[in-house]
Enzyme design. Sequence first.
Site, PDB file in Angstrom:
ATOM      1  N   ASN A  61       0.939  -1.068   0.022  1.00 13.91           N
ATOM      2  CA  ASN A  61       0.123   0.062   0.011  1.00 13.91           C
ATOM      3  C   ASN A  61       0.806   1.175  -0.232  1.00 13.91           C
ATOM      4  OD1 ASN A  61      -1.443   2.247   1.089  1.00 13.91           O
ATOM      5  ND2 ASN A  61      -3.040   0.850   1.560  1.00 13.91           N
ATOM      6  N   HIS A  85       0.832   6.156   1.928  1.00 14.39           N
ATOM      7  CA  HIS A  85       1.653   7.086   2.733  1.00 14.39           C
ATOM      8  C   HIS A  85       3.232   7.721   2.019  1.00 14.39           C
ATOM      9  CE1 HIS A  85      -1.059   6.501   5.687  1.00 14.39           C
ATOM     10  NE2 HIS A  85      -0.978   5.352   5.875  1.00 14.39           N
ATOM     11  N   ARG A 125       3.308  18.856   2.168  1.00  9.21           N
ATOM     12  CA  ARG A 125       3.715  20.044   1.706  1.00  9.21           C
ATOM     13  C   ARG A 125       3.144  20.625   0.250  1.00  9.21           C
ATOM     14  NH1 ARG A 125       8.919  21.854   3.027  1.00  9.21           N
ATOM     15  NH2 ARG A 125       8.994  21.767   5.569  1.00  9.21           N
ATOM     16  N   HIS A 175      -5.740   3.666  -1.160  1.00  8.99           N
ATOM     17  CA  HIS A 175      -6.978   3.967  -0.963  1.00  8.99           C
ATOM     18  C   HIS A 175      -7.364   5.331  -0.967  1.00  8.99           C
ATOM     19  CE1 HIS A 175      -9.667   4.022   3.241  1.00  8.99           C
ATOM     20  NE2 HIS A 175     -10.310   4.506   2.040  1.00  8.99           N
ATOM     21  N   ARG A 191      -9.458   7.969  -0.441  1.00 10.87           N
ATOM     22  CA  ARG A 191     -10.415   8.401   0.777  1.00 10.87           C
ATOM     23  C   ARG A 191     -11.217   9.546   0.006  1.00 10.87           C
ATOM     24  NH1 ARG A 191      -8.638   6.459   5.791  1.00 10.87           N
ATOM     25  NH2 ARG A 191     -10.448   7.489   6.607  1.00 10.87           N
ATOM     26  N   ARG A 249      -6.953  12.553   1.339  1.00 12.84           N
ATOM     27  CA  ARG A 249      -6.041  13.241   2.282  1.00 12.84           C
ATOM     28  C   ARG A 249      -4.632  12.534   1.698  1.00 12.84           C
ATOM     29  NH1 ARG A 249      -7.093  10.013   7.583  1.00 12.84           N
ATOM     30  NH2 ARG A 249      -9.213  10.882   7.411  1.00 12.84           N
ATOM     31  N   HIS A 250      -4.371  11.583   0.987  1.00 10.73           N
ATOM     32  CA  HIS A 250      -3.130  11.261   0.547  1.00 10.73           C
ATOM     33  C   HIS A 250      -3.311  10.976  -1.036  1.00 10.73           C
ATOM     34  CE1 HIS A 250      -4.939   7.354   1.697  1.00 10.73           C
ATOM     35  NE2 HIS A 250      -4.706   7.515   2.844  1.00 10.73           N
ATOM     36  N   GLU A 278      -8.781   0.478  -2.584  1.00  8.63           N
ATOM     37  CA  GLU A 278      -9.559   0.468  -1.523  1.00  8.63           C
ATOM     38  C   GLU A 278     -10.365   1.609  -1.593  1.00  8.63           C
ATOM     39  OE1 GLU A 278      -6.406  -1.486   1.460  1.00  8.63           O
ATOM     40  OE2 GLU A 278      -7.127   0.624   1.722  1.00  8.63           O
ATOM     41  N   THR A 322      -6.611   6.233  10.560  1.00 13.38           N
ATOM     42  CA  THR A 322      -6.582   5.259   9.451  1.00 13.38           C
ATOM     43  C   THR A 322      -7.923   4.272   9.480  1.00 13.38           C
ATOM     44  OG1 THR A 322      -5.362   3.452   9.022  1.00 13.38           O
ATOM     45  CG2 THR A 322      -5.353   3.828  11.198  1.00 13.38           C
ATOM     46  N   THR A 323      -8.133   3.486   8.746  1.00 16.31           N
ATOM     47  CA  THR A 323      -9.473   2.485   8.889  1.00 16.31           C
ATOM     48  C   THR A 323      -9.498   2.022  10.026  1.00 16.31           C
ATOM     49  OG1 THR A 323      -8.966   2.340   6.377  1.00 16.31           O
ATOM     50  CG2 THR A 323     -10.698   1.161   7.250  1.00 16.31           C
ATOM     51  N   GLU A 377     -10.916  -9.507   3.139  1.00 13.18           N
ATOM     52  CA  GLU A 377      -9.682  -8.989   3.957  1.00 13.18           C
ATOM     53  C   GLU A 377      -9.944  -9.038   5.337  1.00 13.18           C
ATOM     54  OE1 GLU A 377      -6.896  -6.340   1.898  1.00 13.18           O
ATOM     55  OE2 GLU A 377      -6.657  -5.630   3.871  1.00 13.18           O
ATOM     56  N   HIS A 434      -3.558  -4.727   7.922  1.00 13.17           N
ATOM     57  CA  HIS A 434      -3.864  -3.524   8.929  1.00 13.17           C
ATOM     58  C   HIS A 434      -2.711  -3.800  10.056  1.00 13.17           C
ATOM     59  CE1 HIS A 434      -5.161  -0.114  10.696  1.00 13.17           C
ATOM     60  NE2 HIS A 434      -5.559   0.199   9.482  1.00 13.17           N
ATOM     61  N   GLY A 435      -1.776  -2.968  10.189  1.00 10.33           N
ATOM     62  CA  GLY A 435      -0.930  -2.698  11.285  1.00 10.33           C
ATOM     63  C   GLY A 435      -0.062  -3.809  11.323  1.00 10.33           C
ATOM     64  N   HIS A 484       1.820   1.089   5.904  1.00  7.77           N
ATOM     65  CA  HIS A 484       2.455   2.063   6.809  1.00  7.77           C
ATOM     66  C   HIS A 484       3.937   1.600   7.300  1.00  7.77           C
ATOM     67  CE1 HIS A 484       3.563   4.350  10.549  1.00  7.77           C
ATOM     68  NE2 HIS A 484       2.838   5.355   9.746  1.00  7.77           N
TER      69      HIS A 484
HETATM   70  N1  PXP Z   1      -5.875  -2.969   4.400  1.00  8.44           N
HETATM   71  C1  PXP Z   1      -6.989  -2.173   4.255  1.00  8.44           C
HETATM   72  C2  PXP Z   1      -8.310  -2.427   3.953  1.00  8.44           C
HETATM   73  C3  PXP Z   1      -6.366  -0.813   4.675  1.00  8.44           C
HETATM   74  O1  PXP Z   1      -7.615   0.213   5.061  1.00  8.44           O
HETATM   75  C4  PXP Z   1      -4.992  -0.367   5.175  1.00  8.44           C
HETATM   76  C5  PXP Z   1      -4.935   0.882   5.591  1.00  8.44           C
HETATM   77  O2  PXP Z   1      -4.877   1.531   4.668  1.00  8.44           O
HETATM   78  C6  PXP Z   1      -4.172  -1.611   5.259  1.00  8.44           C
HETATM   79  C7  PXP Z   1      -4.763  -2.914   4.748  1.00  8.44           C
HETATM   80  C8  PXP Z   1      -2.810  -1.340   5.292  1.00  8.44           C
HETATM   81  O3  PXP Z   1      -2.716  -1.101   6.683  1.00  8.44           O
HETATM   82  P1  PXP Z   1      -1.227  -0.636   7.144  1.00  8.44           P
HETATM   83  O4  PXP Z   1      -0.911   0.669   6.536  1.00  8.44           O
HETATM   84  O5  PXP Z   1      -1.341  -0.406   8.707  1.00  8.44           O
HETATM   85  O6  PXP Z   1      -0.205  -1.682   6.996  1.00  8.44           O
END
Ligand code: PXP
Length: 249
Positions: free
Chosen positions: A10, A13, A21, A46, A48, A52-53, A73, A103-104, A154, A194-195, A217
């Site tokens: 992903n 970021h 900036r 993603h 959004r 924002r990004h 996403e 974040t989600t 997912e 996620h995470g 991230h």
């Molecule tokens: N999967 C989904 C559905 C998400 O919304 C996100 C965050 O955008 C991620 C995976 C990735 O999460 P992370 O950035 O914490 O690795």
Amino acid sequence: MKRAIRLGVNVDHVATVRQARGVDYPDPLEGALAAERGGAGGITVHLREDRRHIQDDDVLRIRARIATKLNLEMAATETMVAFACKVRPADVCVVPEKREELTTEGGLAVAGRERVLAPLIAKLRDAGINVSLFIEPDEREIDAAARVGATVVELHTGAYANARGDVAVASELAVLRRGAAHAESCGLIVNGGHGLTLANVAPIAALAEMEELNIGHSIVARALFVGMEAATREMLEACRRARETGPAW
Ligand code: PXP
């Protein structure tokens, strides 16, 4: 030989740093191409509602240039469905979205919302897009995802990633293990994300049902020091090792 796991990187970021900036660098497309060189099996963004990004144009450019597949996403809205049908990514992952969240935060509520979600999912599938739903590893939600026409779920790994202490971590892992097995028994393809970090990814990558992990991230953060290609390669190696070694329980 165990089934290989796919790493979806992903690049949101990379765009976060740019948007901070209001300039035109760093480019998430460049991040995506470097991630592919590092072995990414797909690129995730993603888009959004608050932009924002990732911006609309980033999605179009990444879609046009990557060699692997794009996983978009997005929230379950008519506007986003129309955008996705125009862009035609390989995959769409439907996520819940709140403007104020960092974040989600949680999984999509599918159970009880089948009548709203089913027509949106049908439109995406008619456009040739695989539809994944980002849900908690909860039987009720998994059953609802299968009913509503998703082909992929997912499973949200956030509660596992945030758990502290052996007992809490083992308990969240058990929830994910049961969820992954249940989803596969419903005929769903199982992804996770996620995470996830280099420190916590192994037990998740070791789950045999996991087809793809989407990680953003921690890879982008690590890329500050080693570059995007190396950060992707490190994560992929950690996933592969865990898959080969098998679960630690
Ligand atoms: N999967 C989904 C559905 C998400 O919304 C996100 C965050 O955008 C991620 C995976 C990735 O999460 P992370 O950035 O914490 O690795």
